[in-house]
Design a protein around this motif. Sequence first.
Motif, short mmCIF file in Angstrom:
data_model
loop_
_atom_site.label_atom_id
_atom_site.label_comp_id
_atom_site.label_asym_id
_atom_site.label_seq_id
_atom_site.Cartn_x
_atom_site.Cartn_y
_atom_site.Cartn_z
N TRP A 36 0.82 -1.22 0.00
CA TRP A 36 0.00 0.00 0.00
C TRP A 36 0.85 1.27 0.00
O TRP A 36 0.31 2.37 0.14
CB TRP A 36 -0.94 0.00 1.21
N ARG A 37 2.15 1.14 -0.13
CA ARG A 37 3.01 2.33 -0.19
C ARG A 37 3.20 2.73 -1.65
O ARG A 37 3.75 1.96 -2.44
CB ARG A 37 4.37 2.05 0.46
N TRP A 76 -8.79 6.25 -3.35
CA TRP A 76 -7.94 5.33 -2.60
C TRP A 76 -8.24 5.39 -1.10
O TRP A 76 -8.28 4.36 -0.43
CB TRP A 76 -6.47 5.67 -2.86
N GLN A 77 -8.49 6.59 -0.58
CA GLN A 77 -8.83 6.73 0.83
C GLN A 77 -10.17 6.05 1.14
O GLN A 77 -10.32 5.41 2.17
CB GLN A 77 -8.88 8.21 1.22
N GLN A 80 -9.50 2.39 1.29
CA GLN A 80 -8.79 2.01 2.51
C GLN A 80 -9.70 2.04 3.73
O GLN A 80 -9.55 1.25 4.66
CB GLN A 80 -7.60 2.95 2.74
N ASN A 81 -10.65 2.98 3.73
CA ASN A 81 -11.54 3.14 4.89
C ASN A 81 -12.83 2.35 4.76
O ASN A 81 -13.70 2.43 5.64
CB ASN A 81 -11.87 4.63 5.09
N SER A 82 -12.97 1.61 3.68
CA SER A 82 -14.20 0.86 3.45
C SER A 82 -14.36 -0.23 4.50
O SER A 82 -13.40 -0.86 4.94
CB SER A 82 -14.18 0.23 2.06
N ASP A 85 -14.08 -5.92 3.56
CA ASP A 85 -12.72 -6.45 3.67
C ASP A 85 -12.26 -6.92 2.28
O ASP A 85 -12.41 -8.09 1.91
CB ASP A 85 -12.70 -7.61 4.66
N CYS A 88 -6.11 -8.08 -1.35
CA CYS A 88 -5.07 -7.32 -2.03
C CYS A 88 -5.38 -7.21 -3.52
O CYS A 88 -5.33 -6.12 -4.11
CB CYS A 88 -3.71 -7.99 -1.80
N LYS A 91 -8.41 -4.89 -4.27
CA LYS A 91 -8.11 -3.46 -4.14
C LYS A 91 -7.43 -2.92 -5.38
O LYS A 91 -7.83 -1.88 -5.93
CB LYS A 91 -7.22 -3.22 -2.91
#
Length: 393
Positions: A36-37, A76-77, A80-82, A85, A88, A91
């Motif tokens: 995720w970086r 993207w945020q 990530q906050n969804s 679940d 990888c 996403k």
Amino acid sequence: MRWRLLWLLCAAGWWGAGGKTLRGGFASASARLEPWRPVARFQFHGDHAVLCVRIKNVAVAVTKAARLHLFQAQEWQKLQNSIQDHSCTEKFSKAQLTMTVNHTEQNLTVSQIPYPETWYVFYVDKFTCEENYSESEDIQFEMVLLNPDAEGNPLDHFSAGESGLHEFFFLLVLAYFVTACIYAQSLWQTIKKRGPMHTVLKVLTIALLLQAGSAFANYLHFSSYSKDGIGAPFMGSLAELCDIVSQIQMLYLLLSLCMGWTIGRMKKSHGRPLQWDSTPTSTGIAVVVVVTQSFLLIWEQFEDTNHHSYHSHHGLASGLLIGLRVCLALSLAAGLYQIVTVERSTLKREFYITFAKACILWFLCHPCLATIAVIFREYQREKRNFCIHLAYV
């Protein structure tokens, strides 16, 4: 192996994320370790923004099914906050744009952007989301992120939040040069006379010279940056150092003067001329506050992992820095108000009032602009930093 992995992380992920021309190696190991970086982040704008990637070992990229996934920051945020679940693979499948890295040089056009927005670029290959991994060769790359210029050609290395930087610092350096030509001789003569405000004038002059040096170093950095997207990082760091030292020097001057006058009024006569009226107590208080601000400034730099030639003002350290400025403005205003109410001399009273206004404006310009910037979009908030720079000047 550990040091090698750390180096690959730096080359392909951490330090590269803030640049506009990136060079390094796409490493499967670092992509698996921290998928995720982002390897890059950039504020695209216009209809013909371009991401250009050049690689050396195409065969390795094809074997590993190397890809670049681009996400809008807001999307993207949300992902990530969804509460769902997502795996990888799921996403990365939701990326707004995807580029398969399988040629020596490839271009990806980012178009139809209604307003400037930050995009994240992630490197993904067949090992990123898999549990099984075998050691493989890294993909050496060069990535260039470009926005359209005034004519619509993708040649501008500056992101939307940094557009106009080159011109801004050119005008700032020009303003310093013109001002120096007009006032340098008279200021030098005043300092040579060693009058009551001799020390104050010297400190102010040095602070302004540091600010001018910061502006000139920034101009040199962005002049180079506009050509290659890399610039001169040393000059950018030097500019930031000069700016921080200048702020600390100005803070010590203002505190020492204000605290000296406030404490000195209780012990000294009205006939003493205006000068640096400091006492051991006022100097001690000034030193404590200056050390505190210095610590917060250094902390702020460590919090912000992306290199800036200006302060981005995010995080806990920045919040404490803003709070410190507000408290200082209120305390100095209260102290100077007491002086003004008992001062009999009209000349001194007018000087104190003018000085008080200047102090309060200097301390409050940063918190006020930082508060106002909250209502703007991210790329517009970056412009606030330049307003702060001018306000300090």
